[in-house]
Design an enzyme around this catalytic site. Structure first.
Site, mmCIF file in Angstrom:
data_model
loop_
_atom_site.group_PDB
_atom_site.id
_atom_site.type_symbol
_atom_site.label_atom_id
_atom_site.label_comp_id
_atom_site.label_asym_id
_atom_site.label_seq_id
_atom_site.Cartn_x
_atom_site.Cartn_y
_atom_site.Cartn_z
ATOM 1 N N ASP A 18 0.863 -1.166 0.000
ATOM 2 C CA ASP A 18 0.000 0.000 0.000
ATOM 3 C C ASP A 18 0.909 1.228 0.000
ATOM 4 O O ASP A 18 2.071 1.160 0.424
ATOM 5 C CB ASP A 18 -0.880 -0.032 1.246
ATOM 6 C CG ASP A 18 -1.680 1.230 1.424
ATOM 7 O OD1 ASP A 18 -2.486 1.546 0.532
ATOM 8 O OD2 ASP A 18 -1.485 1.909 2.454
ATOM 9 N N ALA A 19 0.387 2.365 -0.428
ATOM 10 C CA ALA A 19 1.219 3.571 -0.537
ATOM 11 C C ALA A 19 1.067 4.497 0.661
ATOM 12 O O ALA A 19 1.982 4.679 1.463
ATOM 13 C CB ALA A 19 0.899 4.309 -1.832
ATOM 14 N N TYR A 20 -0.125 5.084 0.794
ATOM 15 C CA TYR A 20 -0.326 6.159 1.769
ATOM 16 C C TYR A 20 -0.471 5.609 3.184
ATOM 17 O O TYR A 20 -1.362 4.818 3.471
ATOM 18 C CB TYR A 20 -1.548 6.992 1.372
ATOM 19 C CG TYR A 20 -1.341 7.676 0.036
ATOM 20 C CD1 TYR A 20 -0.473 8.754 -0.069
ATOM 21 C CD2 TYR A 20 -1.970 7.208 -1.108
ATOM 22 C CE1 TYR A 20 -0.255 9.372 -1.297
ATOM 23 C CE2 TYR A 20 -1.764 7.824 -2.341
ATOM 24 C CZ TYR A 20 -0.902 8.907 -2.423
ATOM 25 O OH TYR A 20 -0.679 9.509 -3.642
ATOM 26 N N ARG A 41 -7.123 12.199 7.312
ATOM 27 C CA ARG A 41 -6.910 10.807 6.924
ATOM 28 C C ARG A 41 -8.160 9.964 7.140
ATOM 29 O O ARG A 41 -8.538 9.155 6.281
ATOM 30 C CB ARG A 41 -5.740 10.226 7.722
ATOM 31 C CG ARG A 41 -5.446 8.754 7.441
ATOM 32 C CD ARG A 41 -5.111 8.520 5.993
ATOM 33 N NE ARG A 41 -4.618 7.157 5.769
ATOM 34 C CZ ARG A 41 -4.471 6.605 4.578
ATOM 35 N NH1 ARG A 41 -4.772 7.290 3.484
ATOM 36 N NH2 ARG A 41 -4.003 5.378 4.460
ATOM 37 N N SER A 96 -2.456 0.757 -4.798
ATOM 38 C CA SER A 96 -2.960 1.887 -4.018
ATOM 39 C C SER A 96 -4.290 2.416 -4.522
ATOM 40 O O SER A 96 -4.602 2.331 -5.716
ATOM 41 C CB SER A 96 -1.930 3.028 -4.061
ATOM 42 O OG SER A 96 -2.411 4.194 -3.441
#
Length: 228
Positions: free
Chosen positions: A9-11, A45, A121
């Protein structure tokens, strides 16, 4: 079967999603943000993720940039910040999120060991390109996969299907790594080997899938991949 591909995953996993608010709060003249940046970052977020889930359920898909902007607008209102210039600054910084400190070395170790590596992502392709370029990790990645290719956000199984399509592999040849407990759980239920990077020490999500491994950061991912 042994692990062939390591997918991230990225974020929140490779890139620090708190970095934009933290950096802006350190800039001159940002006293109002400095007093609230942690709350704003957390609200931003949370709403960003909630909006992806709601849009996936309702079928009202949009790209990740839209939910990022919408989440920020909600967060700024929630902490009483009405500042268009600050909004634009925070959004600009989101394209340049800092990677966590261990990320470049960890990815380099995986590549040196012969693993295929990828990002999977919710991020839109242009956002991911900006983050990867800013973090200077593109040389360590074989693919950057975005949900925009299937038009639905995680944890829809069609997103996880993208890994097998791209790398011609089975789920049990994949190590999937995420800082989101729900993402790691969904990937485990899908059939991936999974690691949950639980930097905040949160409880395990009560979901059908359960990540195999919980880690405080990404440092030991190459060792974990080699154990399978």
């Amino acid at each position: 079967m042994p692990i062939q591909t390591c997918v991230f995953d990225a974020y929140g996993t490779l890139f620090d999603v708190s970095a934009a608010a933290r950096q802006a709060a350190d800039e001159p003249g940002r006293d109002a943000l400095a007093a609230n940046w942690q709350a704003l970052s957390a609200h931003w977020r949370t709403k960003q993720l909630q909006y992806t889930w709601l849009r996936a359920v309702t079928g009202d898909h949009t790209d990740f940039w839209k939910v990022t902007c919408d989440g920020l607008d909600w967060a700024m209102e929630s902490v009483g910040l009405d500042d268009p210039e600050l909004r634009e600054r925070l959004l600009a910084l989101y394209w340049e999120l800092a990677p966590y400190r261990e990320v470049p070395r960890m990815l380099a170790e995986l590549k040196a060991a012969g693993y295929a590596t990828a990002i999977l992502s919710n991020g839109s392709p242009d956002m991911l390109d900006g983050a990867v370029t800013s973090a200077a990790i593109g040389d360590y990645l074989d693919a950057v996969l975005s949900v925009e290719d299937v038009g639905v956000f995680k944890p829809d199984a069609r997103v996880y299907d993208m890994v097998g399509t791209r790398f011609d592999c089975t789920p049990n040849e994949v190590l999937f790594v995420s800082s989101n407990g729900w993402d790691a759980a969904a990937a485990a239920a899908y059939g991936f080997h999974t690691a949950w990077v639980n930097r905040a020490g949160e409880p395990m999500d009560r979901l059908p899938g359960r990540p195999e491994t919980t880690l405080p950061d990404l440092t030991t991912i190459p060792t974990l991949a080699a154990k399978h």
